[in-house]
Design an enzyme around this catalytic site. Structure first.
Site, PDB file in Angstrom:
ATOM      1  NE  ARG A  94      -4.460  -0.519   2.191  1.00 59.09           N
ATOM      2  CZ  ARG A  94      -5.277  -1.561   2.432  1.00 59.09           C
ATOM      3  NH1 ARG A  94      -4.801  -2.751   2.666  1.00 59.09           N
ATOM      4  NH2 ARG A  94      -6.577  -1.386   2.442  1.00 59.09           N
ATOM      5  NE  ARG A 117     -11.129   1.289   4.720  1.00 58.23           N
ATOM      6  CZ  ARG A 117     -12.287   0.681   4.454  1.00 58.23           C
ATOM      7  NH1 ARG A 117     -13.415   1.154   4.957  1.00 58.23           N
ATOM      8  NH2 ARG A 117     -12.305  -0.371   3.716  1.00 58.23           N
TER       9      ARG A 117
HETATM   10  P1  AMP Z   1      -8.331  -4.035   4.110  1.00 59.18           P
HETATM   11  O1  AMP Z   1      -8.881  -5.247   4.798  1.00 59.18           O
HETATM   12  O2  AMP Z   1      -7.365  -4.382   3.019  1.00 59.18           O
HETATM   13  O3  AMP Z   1      -9.413  -3.079   3.666  1.00 59.18           O
HETATM   14  O4  AMP Z   1      -7.468  -3.273   5.204  1.00 59.18           O
HETATM   15  C1  AMP Z   1      -8.080  -2.736   6.376  1.00 59.18           C
HETATM   16  C2  AMP Z   1      -7.098  -1.831   7.095  1.00 59.18           C
HETATM   17  O5  AMP Z   1      -5.953  -2.582   7.523  1.00 59.18           O
HETATM   18  C3  AMP Z   1      -6.522  -0.681   6.273  1.00 59.18           C
HETATM   19  O6  AMP Z   1      -7.393   0.440   6.200  1.00 59.18           O
HETATM   20  C4  AMP Z   1      -5.241  -0.382   7.071  1.00 59.18           C
HETATM   21  O7  AMP Z   1      -5.534   0.299   8.272  1.00 59.18           O
HETATM   22  C5  AMP Z   1      -4.776  -1.794   7.462  1.00 59.18           C
HETATM   23  N1  AMP Z   1      -3.883  -2.365   6.433  1.00 59.18           N
HETATM   24  C6  AMP Z   1      -4.098  -3.504   5.708  1.00 59.18           C
HETATM   25  N2  AMP Z   1      -3.073  -3.724   4.872  1.00 59.18           N
HETATM   26  C7  AMP Z   1      -2.188  -2.697   5.049  1.00 59.18           C
HETATM   27  C8  AMP Z   1      -0.951  -2.340   4.446  1.00 59.18           C
HETATM   28  N3  AMP Z   1      -0.407  -3.094   3.481  1.00 59.18           N
HETATM   29  N4  AMP Z   1      -0.342  -1.212   4.880  1.00 59.18           N
HETATM   30  C9  AMP Z   1      -0.873  -0.448   5.846  1.00 59.18           C
HETATM   31  N5  AMP Z   1      -2.049  -0.714   6.436  1.00 59.18           N
HETATM   32  C10 AMP Z   1      -2.707  -1.828   6.050  1.00 59.18           C
END
Ligand code: AMP
Ligand code: ADP
Length: 220
Positions: free
Chosen positions: A90, A173
């Site tokens: 990310r 986000r």
């Molecule tokens: P997701 O399930 O992919 O929507 O991720 C949910 C949340 O997890 C994100 O909004 C971030 O807070 C955290 N997160 C997940 N993957 C990452 C990453 N590669 N880098 C930083 N934060 C992450």
């Protein structure tokens, strides 16, 4: 054969939904950093507690924390067949760190799922996920309702709304994606490893586009 694929796209683009299919069809493990954090949070671990505040607010978790966790996961034996990364990298620093783990290029293909912002908000606001953190079941109140209301089709656990699917965290986000994750798109584009896929339309149509893109880029 080995396939190492990254699924990119804004929150709500359909990465988790599509990753479940691609992982089954190409027999590679689906690795979602968001899911890994949610397992840690449910277990009440120190790592989970460190990540929770960032996640609930819609902020990215700091790179060092994500990288330690991802590094441990991609050291597991099932990764010998390749992997499908969802929600990682990310930031540009995460993409560079991934490269440093593999000689001669970390990934075969980065698939970018593209959807209009208005549609992302509609998808996230109606998302219901399985409360079993190891399940990854994902539904939508209108677009992909479960067979029995409030119950996961895959494992029978209750469905819940994510803490970060509230309007303020959704907005945050989307900002984080625009300000930090756009650099990851540039990173893979410059390496000639990026393919853009239209993620509007039905789940089946999008799945077909993704599978054709993978078959074209990484022939069996
Ligand atoms: P997701 O399930 O992919 O929507 O991720 C949910 C949340 O997890 C994100 O909004 C971030 O807070 C955290 N997160 C997940 N993957 C990452 C990453 N590669 N880098 C930083 N934060 C992450
Ligand atoms: P991401 O992992 O990219 O954040 P998800 O796969 O969790 O996105 O999808 C977000 C929401 O949109 C979920 O509620 C899911 O059921 C729904 N969804 C996914 N793909 C589609 C699609 N092609 N059309 C309509 N809704 C979709």
């Amino acid at each position: 054969m080995t396939r190492r694929i990254v699924l990119l796209g804004p929150p709500g683009a359909g990465k988790g939904t599509q990753a479940a299919r691609v992982s089954t069809d190409f027999a590679i493990p689906h690795i979602s950093t968001g899911d890994l954090f949610r397992v840690e949070i449910a277990a009440g671990s120190e790592l989970g507690m460190k990540a929770k505040g960032f996640m609930d607010a819609g902020d990215l978790v700091p790179d060092e924390i994500v990288l330690d966790m991802l590094s441990a996961r991609i050291s597991e034996p099932d990764v010998a067949s390749g992997f499908l990364l969802d929600g990682f990298p990310r930031t540009a620093a995460q993409a560079e760190a991934l490269e440093s783990r593999f000689e001669g290029g970390a990934i075969d293909l980065a698939v970018l799922l593209e959807v209009e912002e208005e549609e992302l908000v509609t998808r996230l606001s109606g998302r219901w996920v399985c409360s079993n953190p190891k399940c990854s079941g994902v539904f939508h109140v209108v677009y992909s309702p479960p067979i029995v209301e409030g119950i996961c089709d895959a494992c029978g656990a209750a469905l819940v709304q994510r803490n970060d699917d509230k309007p303020e965290a959704i907005r945050r986000r989307l900002e984080e994606y625009a300000s930090k994750t756009s650099a990851v798109i540039d990173f893979y584009e410059a390496r000639g490893e990026l393919v853009r896929v239209d993620s509007s339309g039905s789940v089946e149509d999008v799945a077909g586009r993704i599978e054709s893109a993978i078959d074209n880029a990484i022939p069996a």
